[in-house]
Design a protein around this motif. Sequence first.
Motif, PDB file in Angstrom:
ATOM      1  N   THR A  78       0.825  -1.411   0.015  1.00 18.04           N
ATOM      2  CA  THR A  78      -0.113  -0.097   0.200  1.00 18.04           C
ATOM      3  C   THR A  78       0.888   1.227   0.079  1.00 18.04           C
ATOM      4  N   ASN A  79       0.065   2.183  -0.519  1.00 15.39           N
ATOM      5  CA  ASN A  79       1.094   3.824  -0.633  1.00 15.39           C
ATOM      6  C   ASN A  79       0.405   4.578   0.375  1.00 15.39           C
ATOM      7  N   ASN A  80       1.310   5.037   1.437  1.00 19.51           N
ATOM      8  CA  ASN A  80       0.646   5.837   2.636  1.00 19.51           C
ATOM      9  C   ASN A  80       1.288   7.175   2.640  1.00 19.51           C
ATOM     10  N   LEU A  81       0.741   8.273   2.694  1.00 19.61           N
ATOM     11  CA  LEU A  81       1.038   9.712   2.851  1.00 19.61           C
ATOM     12  C   LEU A  81       0.850  10.045   4.107  1.00 19.61           C
ATOM     13  N   PHE A  82       1.852  10.654   4.687  1.00 17.36           N
ATOM     14  CA  PHE A  82       1.793  11.394   5.995  1.00 17.36           C
ATOM     15  C   PHE A  82       2.001  12.848   5.817  1.00 17.36           C
ATOM     16  N   LEU A  83       1.267  13.553   5.043  1.00 17.06           N
ATOM     17  CA  LEU A  83       1.714  14.785   4.645  1.00 17.06           C
ATOM     18  C   LEU A  83       1.198  15.830   5.666  1.00 17.06           C
ATOM     19  N   ASP A  84       0.382  15.690   6.666  1.00 16.98           N
ATOM     20  CA  ASP A  84       0.153  16.831   7.437  1.00 16.98           C
ATOM     21  C   ASP A  84       0.844  16.638   8.895  1.00 16.98           C
ATOM     22  N   GLU A  85       2.033  15.708   8.944  1.00 12.17           N
ATOM     23  CA  GLU A  85       2.986  15.735  10.085  1.00 12.17           C
ATOM     24  C   GLU A  85       3.838  16.599   9.940  1.00 12.17           C
ATOM     25  N   ALA A  86       4.717  16.876  11.068  1.00 10.45           N
ATOM     26  CA  ALA A  86       5.474  17.899  11.080  1.00 10.45           C
ATOM     27  C   ALA A  86       6.417  17.747  10.170  1.00 10.45           C
ATOM     28  N   LYS A  87       6.759  16.476  10.007  1.00  6.61           N
ATOM     29  CA  LYS A  87       7.923  16.135   9.136  1.00  6.61           C
ATOM     30  C   LYS A  87       7.162  15.313   7.737  1.00  6.61           C
ATOM     31  N   PRO A  88       6.840  16.056   6.781  1.00  4.26           N
ATOM     32  CA  PRO A  88       5.980  14.953   5.811  1.00  4.26           C
ATOM     33  C   PRO A  88       6.693  13.757   5.499  1.00  4.26           C
ATOM     34  N   SER A  89       5.828  12.704   5.011  1.00  7.72           N
ATOM     35  CA  SER A  89       6.744  11.611   4.413  1.00  7.72           C
ATOM     36  C   SER A  89       5.461  10.958   3.499  1.00  7.72           C
ATOM     37  N   GLN A  90       6.197   9.723   2.844  1.00  2.00           N
ATOM     38  CA  GLN A  90       5.446   8.743   2.246  1.00  2.00           C
ATOM     39  C   GLN A  90       6.183   7.694   2.306  1.00  2.00           C
ATOM     40  N   TYR A  91       5.290   6.497   2.700  1.00  2.00           N
ATOM     41  CA  TYR A  91       5.720   5.179   2.916  1.00  2.00           C
ATOM     42  C   TYR A  91       5.113   4.273   1.903  1.00  2.00           C
ATOM     43  N   VAL A  92       5.883   3.287   0.993  1.00  2.00           N
ATOM     44  CA  VAL A  92       5.225   2.364   0.580  1.00  2.00           C
ATOM     45  C   VAL A  92       5.408   1.049   1.594  1.00  2.00           C
ATOM     46  N   ALA A  93       4.027   0.404   1.901  1.00  2.00           N
ATOM     47  CA  ALA A  93       4.124  -0.644   3.118  1.00  2.00           C
ATOM     48  C   ALA A  93       4.028  -1.918   2.466  1.00  2.00           C
ATOM     49  N   VAL A  94       4.839  -2.740   2.648  1.00  4.80           N
ATOM     50  CA  VAL A  94       4.761  -4.105   2.021  1.00  4.80           C
ATOM     51  C   VAL A  94       4.223  -4.938   3.044  1.00  4.80           C
ATOM     52  N   PHE A  95       3.350  -5.386   3.088  1.00  8.40           N
ATOM     53  CA  PHE A  95       2.398  -6.251   4.235  1.00  8.40           C
ATOM     54  C   PHE A  95       2.785  -7.907   3.994  1.00  8.40           C
ATOM     55  N   MET A  96       3.528  -8.177   4.922  1.00  5.54           N
ATOM     56  CA  MET A  96       3.842  -9.895   4.748  1.00  5.54           C
ATOM     57  C   MET A  96       3.010 -10.530   5.842  1.00  5.54           C
ATOM     58  N   ARG A  97       2.789 -11.746   5.548  1.00  4.41           N
ATOM     59  CA  ARG A  97       2.090 -12.849   6.497  1.00  4.41           C
ATOM     60  C   ARG A  97       3.131 -13.944   6.763  1.00  4.41           C
ATOM     61  N   ALA A  98       3.102 -13.808   8.305  1.00  2.30           N
ATOM     62  CA  ALA A  98       4.352 -14.668   8.767  1.00  2.30           C
ATOM     63  C   ALA A  98       3.678 -15.594  10.029  1.00  2.30           C
ATOM     64  N   VAL A  99       4.014 -16.735  10.331  1.00  3.01           N
ATOM     65  CA  VAL A  99       3.703 -17.651  11.253  1.00  3.01           C
ATOM     66  C   VAL A  99       5.220 -17.646  12.191  1.00  3.01           C
ATOM     67  N   LEU A 100       5.192 -18.210  13.418  1.00  2.00           N
ATOM     68  CA  LEU A 100       6.363 -18.308  14.278  1.00  2.00           C
ATOM     69  C   LEU A 100       6.997 -19.674  13.878  1.00  2.00           C
ATOM     70  N   ALA A 101       8.262 -19.803  13.949  1.00  3.04           N
ATOM     71  CA  ALA A 101       9.158 -20.964  14.001  1.00  3.04           C
ATOM     72  C   ALA A 101       8.588 -21.708  15.035  1.00  3.04           C
ATOM     73  N   ASP A 102       8.638 -21.277  16.178  1.00  3.44           N
ATOM     74  CA  ASP A 102       8.043 -22.080  17.281  1.00  3.44           C
ATOM     75  C   ASP A 102       6.755 -21.513  17.924  1.00  3.44           C
ATOM     76  N   PRO A 103       5.740 -21.980  17.728  1.00  2.00           N
ATOM     77  CA  PRO A 103       4.447 -21.239  18.112  1.00  2.00           C
ATOM     78  C   PRO A 103       4.410 -21.050  19.810  1.00  2.00           C
ATOM     79  N   ARG A 104       5.140 -21.647  20.562  1.00  6.35           N
ATOM     80  CA  ARG A 104       5.244 -21.297  21.900  1.00  6.35           C
ATOM     81  C   ARG A 104       6.020 -20.116  22.088  1.00  6.35           C
ATOM     82  N   GLN A 105       6.728 -19.816  21.311  1.00  8.39           N
ATOM     83  CA  GLN A 105       7.385 -18.492  21.743  1.00  8.39           C
ATOM     84  C   GLN A 105       6.496 -17.324  21.896  1.00  8.39           C
ATOM     85  N   GLU A 106       7.028 -16.435  23.061  1.00  7.27           N
ATOM     86  CA  GLU A 106       6.119 -15.348  23.408  1.00  7.27           C
ATOM     87  C   GLU A 106       7.141 -14.138  23.059  1.00  7.27           C
ATOM     88  N   PRO A 107       6.365 -12.995  22.721  1.00 11.15           N
ATOM     89  CA  PRO A 107       7.013 -11.787  22.314  1.00 11.15           C
ATOM     90  C   PRO A 107       7.710 -11.085  23.675  1.00 11.15           C
TER      91      PRO A 107
END
Length: 147
Positions: A78-107
């Motif tokens: 997606t294309n994301n404009l942050f033009l009304d921020e103090a420092k205007p910026s624009q980000y292309v956001a690359v959304f990835m889907r992932a799963v844990l190597a070990d589902p028991r791991q906690e963040p």
Amino acid sequence: TVVVAETAGSIKVAVVVCLLRGQNVLLGRRRSSLGDSTFSLPSGHLEFGSESFEECAARELKEETGLDIGKIELLTVTNNLFLDEAKPSQYVAVFMRAVLADPRQEPQNIEPEFCDGWGWYEWDNLPKPLFWPLEKVVQDGFNPFPT
Ligand SMILES: CC(C)CCOP(=O)(O)OP(=O)(O)O
Ligand SMILES: [Mg+2]
Ligand SMILES: [Mg+2]
Ligand SMILES: [Mg+2]
């Protein structure tokens, strides 16, 4: 005549990780000049050089949560404009889907200066307010879970 101000803004690329565990996804409340105190998926800047989207996702997830990524795949961009921020910026956001190597791991909250802490949420029960790039895709009906 319309004068278009040629502001020399740069467009950055960020990788956003939809880390899925069962019916839940990992979100953290940001502490940042960009999207302060809104809930975001783990995410980070694609670093200049040889980093792939997958490598960036694994690195940022590890840096921010200590979690080790398992299978990962590209979902959407997606294309994301942050033009009304103090420092205007624009980000292309690359959304990835992932799963844990070990589902028991906690963040862990590895970077408390940038995040209030991580939590698991159901997609139909996301916390508010969401970080703008996430809010936008949710409004567009985006769902990272495999159908
Ligand atoms: C639009 C957004 C995803 C911007 C980049 O994300 P971020 O501020 O989490 O970046 P870092 O984790 O690299 O500091
Ligand atoms: Mg980061
Ligand atoms: Mg980073
Ligand atoms: Mg980040």
